[in-house]
Enzyme design. Structure first.
Site, PDB file in Angstrom:
ATOM      1  N   GLU A  50       0.920  -1.121  -0.147  1.00  0.00           N
ATOM      2  CA  GLU A  50      -0.231   0.141   0.079  1.00  0.00           C
ATOM      3  C   GLU A  50       0.953   1.205   0.236  1.00  0.00           C
ATOM      4  O   GLU A  50       1.419   1.917  -1.041  1.00  0.00           O
ATOM      5  CB  GLU A  50      -0.804   0.104   1.113  1.00  0.00           C
ATOM      6  CG  GLU A  50      -1.870   1.019   1.177  1.00  0.00           C
ATOM      7  CD  GLU A  50      -3.332   0.749   1.630  1.00  0.00           C
ATOM      8  OE1 GLU A  50      -3.516  -0.381   2.274  1.00  0.00           O
ATOM      9  OE2 GLU A  50      -4.179   1.617   1.667  1.00  0.00           O
ATOM     10  N   GLU A  59      -2.306   0.099  13.176  1.00  0.00           N
ATOM     11  CA  GLU A  59      -3.385   0.541  12.323  1.00  0.00           C
ATOM     12  C   GLU A  59      -4.914   0.468  12.878  1.00  0.00           C
ATOM     13  O   GLU A  59      -5.612   1.445  12.901  1.00  0.00           O
ATOM     14  CB  GLU A  59      -3.731  -0.321  11.083  1.00  0.00           C
ATOM     15  CG  GLU A  59      -4.591  -0.101  10.148  1.00  0.00           C
ATOM     16  CD  GLU A  59      -4.367  -0.674   8.892  1.00  0.00           C
ATOM     17  OE1 GLU A  59      -3.782  -1.797   8.926  1.00  0.00           O
ATOM     18  OE2 GLU A  59      -4.947  -0.325   7.934  1.00  0.00           O
TER      19      GLU A  59
HETATM   20  C1  BGC Z   1      -5.184   2.818   4.460  1.00  0.00           C
HETATM   21  C2  BGC Z   1      -5.734   4.048   5.298  1.00  0.00           C
HETATM   22  C3  BGC Z   1      -6.721   4.857   4.749  1.00  0.00           C
HETATM   23  C4  BGC Z   1      -7.701   4.021   4.316  1.00  0.00           C
HETATM   24  C5  BGC Z   1      -8.968   4.761   3.791  1.00  0.00           C
HETATM   25  C6  BGC Z   1      -6.602   2.071   4.091  1.00  0.00           C
HETATM   26  O1  BGC Z   1      -6.155   0.985   3.326  1.00  0.00           O
HETATM   27  O2  BGC Z   1      -4.428   2.089   5.243  1.00  0.00           O
HETATM   28  O3  BGC Z   1      -4.644   4.294   6.289  1.00  0.00           O
HETATM   29  O4  BGC Z   1      -6.800   6.258   5.194  1.00  0.00           O
HETATM   30  O5  BGC Z   1      -7.386   2.951   3.502  1.00  0.00           O
HETATM   31  O6  BGC Z   1     -10.040   4.399   4.392  1.00  0.00           O
END
Ligand code: BGC
Length: 869
Positions: free
Chosen positions: A469, A743
């Site tokens: 990501e 997270e």
């Molecule tokens: C990310 C987040 C991001 C989110 C949006 C995720 O996959 O890791 O940090 O803000 O998507 O909903």
């Protein structure tokens, strides 16, 4: 007698920068005074086109004369037009409140870069793709040249579509992973390196290695070749000789290129390096490159070549592992003792052809193996194939990993703790914040917050550094921006990121969820099988207003507001155009992302953030003297707040959704009446109590939670949440060994173990936005929007939570601001405050009388003895 001095002269936030392209660079300095209350009443700046001239007081570029002003930051150069590649030397002197004059500062300088496209003679060069190879080998490029005369000055200007390493005569002269990530379709940043001291008369060799980087390599889950097929390099070295003549060395078809030992090096997929294929001596004069190819010359580039805005990416620390364990499979697992971002260097001795692998992960599975399930399609493995010539030392080049554990596979002998070392890599921002308390867990939380920033501020603020990501999610960035700005000097980092946001702003005015966009919108449309999907989400796109405002607040930077004002207006207009009677339905698809057991309705979030962006825009218009716009946006804000109340607030003050987040946003964004504020506070606290003094907020609510409680009379509840150790809480993760912010609150729990691996990062800074509260409230170092950049400091510590002491400092543009408070169980309280020269402070004591002291610079101690004694 008072003495005053001028120190720390900076240009565009930097000490002696080179390669600038700002036509009116801003100058900064700091005042030092050995007496309390030191203020600058006037300054004089002199700028000359040579050091010599400046020393002889020939300010041939600009002499500001004595300017009556207390401004000592962001003073724009206002002299003769600056020339391409010009060098400018400057000094400043100041007068204090009693018109006492300082000595001149030490001489500082800046150098301009290549200012017009027409002056670029260099060509973009690369290497043709290897047929059939899935992952491309890194091109090596070289150019021998001779310097025949004495060099007065030599500057190398370089950049890449991709990433590059630059070497001169075998020594690295550039930074890591340059030129960083931008929307390459729009712009690429040029780095400038002063190589004067390295260019003696004689033979030299310039060498560059290219990586696919974000340009052609894998970008998150968006695939590879997002911007282009393969990397290209551009460099122009400007040499000025002592005899007054000039010369250029440029990238062109006279360079030679070859593949080398790097089979591939990809941000997300790791690296393979075969030392048997090293091009020994290629960086030195005399190397035979006759078997190398002519480079592939690219026909041009339509984007902008801009001077580098962001701070360079560097190795800022090396870390030794704290332990090593042999596994049943015969591999070795190292614990670095800290979840970190960067890569590993390994030393090895063994037979030619032996292949060793370094595999990286953030956590271990219950059976002690590496937990790699959360990496998704990312491969955090680097492979090294030995050449078998004694001690070999390897580190990868164009990749990075998020890890605490390293598995060494295939090692030919018995390794030990000295075999590997971890290299911590990120955008190198000066550390500005220090924070320590009497509570070890609170200190660990602060440490985790700073490691989250270290790991994720790598050219852009990424969500996470490990899985496939690593995108510049705007929502994450905005909620953490203020915390980030206390921890480190993010002026340049965010100035660059705001460009990233503006570069991918949609024609509708929408700021996107991720910046640079890198095809995310296309991906989203495809994924959802919709032809049109909102490119933005509430709380995400709003970063386009919140971040510039934060930079203004923390540094007093007006130019960032001026530069991006139109973009911000477009954003707010876009928001307005997508409402129904000022209520924004459904534009918050991520809702209060990763909240726990509390779903905040999208329309409440979307309307609240619409109001907040509008409110900030009104303030910004005010700063810029656009009073009509200020009035318009203020009125719009009031109307949105009224629409919010009408649509979502019930008579008893309950807000639709009834989550902690709806209350904290409504309170902090100023959407409620006085009466409703009290009700909201009541409902918020009641919800927290019902949950056993626990929070339920996700990314959007968490940053405002403790501030909302504190501002509305529930400091005790704020401390309870801070120190809560039961799930969900910050301390729950720390109790279970976290060294970075997770997270999700439930990334790992005693009952469930790991959360679903498809989304379970252990290094996501968003929930670490509580760092802002720690500085602003717990320590009490607060900025004043009326005198931003800490020109006026508000000191308002809020003791509580059984902490017996807190010490914090923040290195502002004026100098160090420090607070240290302590309290005894008997209620005695002591506060020490340090206020830098040329600022004032208002100190609010947390005593019964809530006394307030207005002070100038200096050190102050306040003590209050409890009535109980
Ligand atoms: C990310 C987040 C991001 C989110 C949006 C995720 O996959 O890791 O940090 O803000 O998507 O909903």
């Amino acid at each position: 007698m008072t003495t005053i001095r001028v120190v720390t002269c900076k240009t565009e936030y930097r000490i002696n920068p080179i390669g600038l392209d700002v036509r009116k660079p801003r100058l900064f300095w700091q005042m030092r005074s050995d007496h309390e209350g030191g203020v600058q009443s006037a300054y004089q700046i002199r700028v000359a086109s040579s050091r010599d001239k400046l020393e002889h007081d020939q300010a041939d570029m600009w002499d500001s004369g004595k300017v009556c002003s207390n401004t000592s930051t962001h003073v724009p150069y206002d002299g003769k037009p600056l020339q391409s590649e010009g060098e400018y030397y400057w000094k400043v002197r100041i007068w204090d409140g009693s018109d006492m004059q300082s000595a001149w500062s030490e001489t500082a300088y800046w150098m301009m870069g290549i200012l017009s496209r027409g002056e670029w003679n260099a060509q973009w060069i690369g290497r043709k793709t290897e047929p059939g190879a899935l992952m491309q080998p890194s091109p090596f490029l070289r150019k021998p040249f001779e310097v025949k005369k004495k060099v007065l000055r030599a500057i190398a200007y370089a950049t890449a579509l991709g990433v590059y390493d630059l070497n001169l005569n075998g020594e690295r002269i550039g930074e890591r992973l340059a030129p960083g990530w931008t929307d390459y379709n729009t712009r690429v940043q040029v780095q400038a390196v002063d190589i004067t001291d390295r260019l003696e008369v004689g033979e030299h060799v310039l060498g560059a290695i290219l990586g696919d980087g974000w340009y052609a390599g894998t970008v998150g889950f968006l695939g590879n070749k997002v911007y282009g097929e393969r990397p290209f390099f551009l460099m122009q070295v400007s040499i000025n000789y002592e005899d007054g003549t000039r010369d250029n060395i440029i990238t062109d078809s006279s360079w030679r290129t070859s593949k080398g030992p790097i089979h591939y090096s990809d941000m997300i997929k790791g690296e393979t390096y075969d030392a048997r294929e090293e091009l020994t001596g290629w960086l030195l004069h005399g190397y035979d490159d006759s078997s190398w190819e002519a480079p592939d010359v690219r026909s041009g580039y339509n984007g902008l070549l801009v001077a580098e805005v962001e701070p360079p990416i560097r190795i800022t620390q090396t870390r030794k592992p704290v332990s090593m364990k042999k596994t049943e499979a015969g591999t070795y697992i190292y614990d670095m003792g800290q979840n970190m971002v960067g890569w590993t260097e390994v030393k090895v001795h063994g037979e030619r052809g032996t292949r060793i692998t370094l595999s990286h992960a953030e956590m271990l599975n219950p059976d002690g193996t590496l937990y790699v399930a959360n990496l998704r399609e990312a491969c955090q493995q680097d492979h090294y194939i030995l050449k078998g010539e004694g001690q070999e030392c390897y580190e990868p080049r164009f990749t990075f990993h998020g890890f605490r554990y390293v598995e060494l596979i295939g090692y030919p002998s018995e390794p030990d703790l000295e075999t590997i070392v971890g290299k911590v890599v990120h955008s190198d921002m000066p550390v500005t914040g220090q924070l320590e308390t009497s509570d070890a867990m609170v200190n660990q939380l602060y440490s985790n917050i700073t490691w989250g920033q270290r790991g994720n501020f790598l050219s852009v603020p990424t969500d996470c550094p490990q899985r496939d990501e690593r995108l510049g999610w705007t929502g994450d960035a905005q909620i953490f921006a203020r915390t980030a700005a206390y921890n480190m000097d993010v002026s340049r980092f965010f100035s660059k990121y705001v460009w990233d946001m503006v570069d991918c702003q949609q024609p509708s005015g929408a700021f996107t969820d991720v910046a640079p966009d890198a095809g995310w919108i296309r991906h989203k449309n495809w994924n959802t099988r919709l032809n049109w999907f909102a490119p933005d989400n509430s709380g995400w796109g709003d970063a386009g207003v919140i971040i510039p405002w934060t930079i203004y607040l923390m540094y007093g930077d007006v130019r960032i507001l001026e530069t991006h004002y139109e973009a911000m207006v477009k954003w707010v207009n876009y928001l307005k155009n997508t409402t129904n009677e000022l209520v924004r339905p459904g534009y918050a698809n991520y809702a209060d992302w990763l909240s726990i057991g509390a779903d905040t309705p999208n329309e409440v979030l979307a309307t609240a953030y619409f109001a907040y962006s509008t409110k900030l825009l009104a303030l910004i218009a005010g700063v810029l003297g656009k009073s009509e716009n200020e009035i318009t946006y203020q009125a719009l804000f009031s109307d949105i707040a009224a629409a919010f109340r009408k649509a979502f607030v019930a008579n008893d003050g309950r807000i639709h959704g009834d989550t902690q987040t709806v209350y904290v946003l409504a309170l902090q964004f100023g959407l409620l009446t006085e009466e409703q504020r009290k009700q909201a506070q009541h409902h918020l606290v009641a919800d927290i109590h019902e949950r056993g003094d626990r929070l339920s907020t996700g990314f959007l609510g968490v940053g405002y939670l403790l501030p909302a409680l504190t501002d509305n009379g529930s400091l005790d509840v704020a401390y309870k949440l801070l120190k809560q150790e039961a799930f969900p809480s910050w301390m729950y993760s720390i109790k279970h060994g976290a060294t970075t912010i997770w997270e999700r609150w439930d990334g790992w729990t005693e009952e469930q173990g790991f959360q679903t691996p498809s989304m379970n990062s252990f290094n996501h800074y968003s929930l670490g936005s509580v760092g802002e509260w720690m500085f602003r409230y717990m320590a009490g170092i607060e900025a004043d929007p009326k005198a931003p950049g800490f020109k006026h400091v508000i000191i308002s510590p809020k003791p509580g939570g059984d902490l017996s002491w807190v010490k914090a400092s923040y290195e502002s543009l004026y100098g160090r601001i420090a607070v240290a408070w302590s309290q005894t169980e008997e209620g005695d309280f002591r506060l020490e405050v340090e206020v830098p020269a040329n600022t004032t402070a208002t100190i609010h004591l947390p005593d019964l009388a809530a006394s307030v002291h207005k002070v100038g610079s200096g050190r102050y101690v306040f003590e209050s003895i409890s009535m109980l004694n």
